[in-house]
Enzyme design. Structure first.
Site, PDB file in Angstrom:
ATOM      1  N   TRP A   1       0.821  -1.202   0.000  1.00 31.09           N
ATOM      2  CA  TRP A   1       0.000   0.000   0.000  1.00 31.09           C
ATOM      3  C   TRP A   1       0.856   1.253   0.000  1.00 31.09           C
ATOM      4  O   TRP A   1       0.575   2.217  -0.741  1.00 31.09           O
ATOM      5  CB  TRP A   1      -0.933  -0.007   1.210  1.00 31.09           C
ATOM      6  CG  TRP A   1      -1.831   1.192   1.302  1.00 31.09           C
ATOM      7  CD1 TRP A   1      -3.051   1.363   0.706  1.00 31.09           C
ATOM      8  CD2 TRP A   1      -1.574   2.412   2.023  1.00 31.09           C
ATOM      9  NE1 TRP A   1      -3.569   2.603   1.020  1.00 31.09           N
ATOM     10  CE2 TRP A   1      -2.689   3.262   1.825  1.00 31.09           C
ATOM     11  CE3 TRP A   1      -0.513   2.855   2.822  1.00 31.09           C
ATOM     12  CZ2 TRP A   1      -2.765   4.525   2.391  1.00 31.09           C
ATOM     13  CZ3 TRP A   1      -0.588   4.119   3.389  1.00 31.09           C
ATOM     14  CH2 TRP A   1      -1.703   4.939   3.176  1.00 31.09           C
TER      15      TRP A   1
ATOM     16  N   ASP B   1      -6.507  -2.847  -1.193  1.00 28.86           N
ATOM     17  CA  ASP B   1      -6.577  -3.048   0.252  1.00 28.86           C
ATOM     18  C   ASP B   1      -6.945  -1.767   0.999  1.00 28.86           C
ATOM     19  O   ASP B   1      -7.114  -1.800   2.217  1.00 28.86           O
ATOM     20  CB  ASP B   1      -5.234  -3.567   0.770  1.00 28.86           C
ATOM     21  CG  ASP B   1      -4.912  -4.956   0.246  1.00 28.86           C
ATOM     22  OD1 ASP B   1      -5.804  -5.818   0.300  1.00 28.86           O
ATOM     23  OD2 ASP B   1      -3.778  -5.178  -0.233  1.00 28.86           O
ATOM     24  N   ASP B   2      -7.058  -0.658   0.294  1.00 27.47           N
ATOM     25  CA  ASP B   2      -7.356   0.623   0.921  1.00 27.47           C
ATOM     26  C   ASP B   2      -8.844   0.688   1.275  1.00 27.47           C
ATOM     27  O   ASP B   2      -9.711   0.531   0.410  1.00 27.47           O
ATOM     28  CB  ASP B   2      -6.988   1.754  -0.044  1.00 27.47           C
ATOM     29  CG  ASP B   2      -7.135   3.123   0.596  1.00 27.47           C
ATOM     30  OD1 ASP B   2      -6.104   3.697   0.985  1.00 27.47           O
ATOM     31  OD2 ASP B   2      -8.272   3.618   0.692  1.00 27.47           O
ATOM     32  N   LEU B   3      -9.151   0.979   2.541  1.00 30.05           N
ATOM     33  CA  LEU B   3     -10.547   0.983   2.978  1.00 30.05           C
ATOM     34  C   LEU B   3     -11.356   2.096   2.304  1.00 30.05           C
ATOM     35  O   LEU B   3     -12.543   1.926   2.011  1.00 30.05           O
ATOM     36  CB  LEU B   3     -10.620   1.120   4.499  1.00 30.05           C
ATOM     37  CG  LEU B   3     -10.156  -0.091   5.300  1.00 30.05           C
ATOM     38  CD1 LEU B   3     -10.246   0.193   6.794  1.00 30.05           C
ATOM     39  CD2 LEU B   3     -10.967  -1.329   4.956  1.00 30.05           C
ATOM     40  N   GLY B   4     -10.729   3.250   2.061  1.00 27.21           N
ATOM     41  CA  GLY B   4     -11.432   4.325   1.393  1.00 27.21           C
ATOM     42  C   GLY B   4     -11.819   3.954  -0.032  1.00 27.21           C
ATOM     43  O   GLY B   4     -12.928   4.256  -0.490  1.00 27.21           O
TER      44      GLY B   4
END
Length: 224
Positions: free
Chosen positions: A145, A164-167
């Protein structure tokens, strides 16, 4: 000659996404065009940027900036590299507020820099995204990331999708009206249509995740 230049054509990216994804296009029209990122034109030092990324991990921006300032004062430089970090011992770094794990990560980064394992900008201009990820993720404390943020925000690579970025995942959930956030694998499949401009789609997904119907500044992201 470099194979990869910093930055990409945001107008072409915008037109492509409007054409290939009706749902995303609706949000794009609501939010308006996104300009080129100013970081693409700024001076950029990969080793220093990675060191700062390590120091900012798992901290608020204010707390991390305070610690970075203490480290800069201790080493007598605003340049975090093998030679400058070598001016202080581990106890001094710990006294600046750097955790034991982050101290180990900084030492590993510095050692790999000294060994020539960290590509500079010239070398990066000859490497594709996967090669840069492969070169940097062996550094302690540097995950995929972190490198993806560098590829997008600093190098301006056009086709990065940080699954994998939640946003990013929250934004995709809102675009498709899903009950749950898509998994990284589902998002990877969903994003195939956005290529070769998945970075531009990612920037929209962040803004969609933040959108609440009022005008406000977007959430600061790593290396922006």
């Amino acid at each position: 000659m470099p194979r990869y230049r910093r930055g990409h054509d945001v107008d072409a990216a915008h037109a492509h996404l409007l054409r290939v994804d009706r749902r995303l296009a609706g949000w794009m029209r609501k939010l308006g065009p996104l300009p080129a990122m100013p970081e693409w034109r700024k001076a950029f030092d990969p080793v220093d940027a990675l060191a700062r990324a390590i120091l900012f991990q798992q901290l608020s921006g204010k707390a991390a900036a305070t610690i970075v300032g203490r480290v800069e004062a201790a080493i007598g430089s605003k340049r975090l590299h093998f030679d400058t970090l070598g001016r202080v011992d581990d106890a001094t770094l710990r006294g600046c507020g750097v955790s034991a794990n982050k101290t180990l990560a900084l030492r590993d980064l510095a050692a790999r820099e000294q060994d020539g394992d960290i590509p500079d900008l010239r070398r990066m201009s000859l490497l594709d995204d996967g090669q840069i990820i492969a070169a940097l993720t062996p550094v302690r404390g540097i995950g995929r990331w972190t490198v993806e943020m560098m590829l997008m925000a600093r190098l301006g690579r056009p086709d990065v999708l940080p699954v994998d970025d939640l946003g990013i995942r929250k934004g995709a959930q809102r675009v498709d009206g899903l009950q749950d956030m898509p998994s990284p694998r589902q998002l990877l499949e969903r994003g195939e249509r956005w290529g070769p401009y998945r970075s531009h789609a990612s920037r929209y997904l962040w803004r969609i995740a933040d959108f609440d119907g009022t005008a406000r500044a977007p959430t600061p992201r790593s290396q922006e």
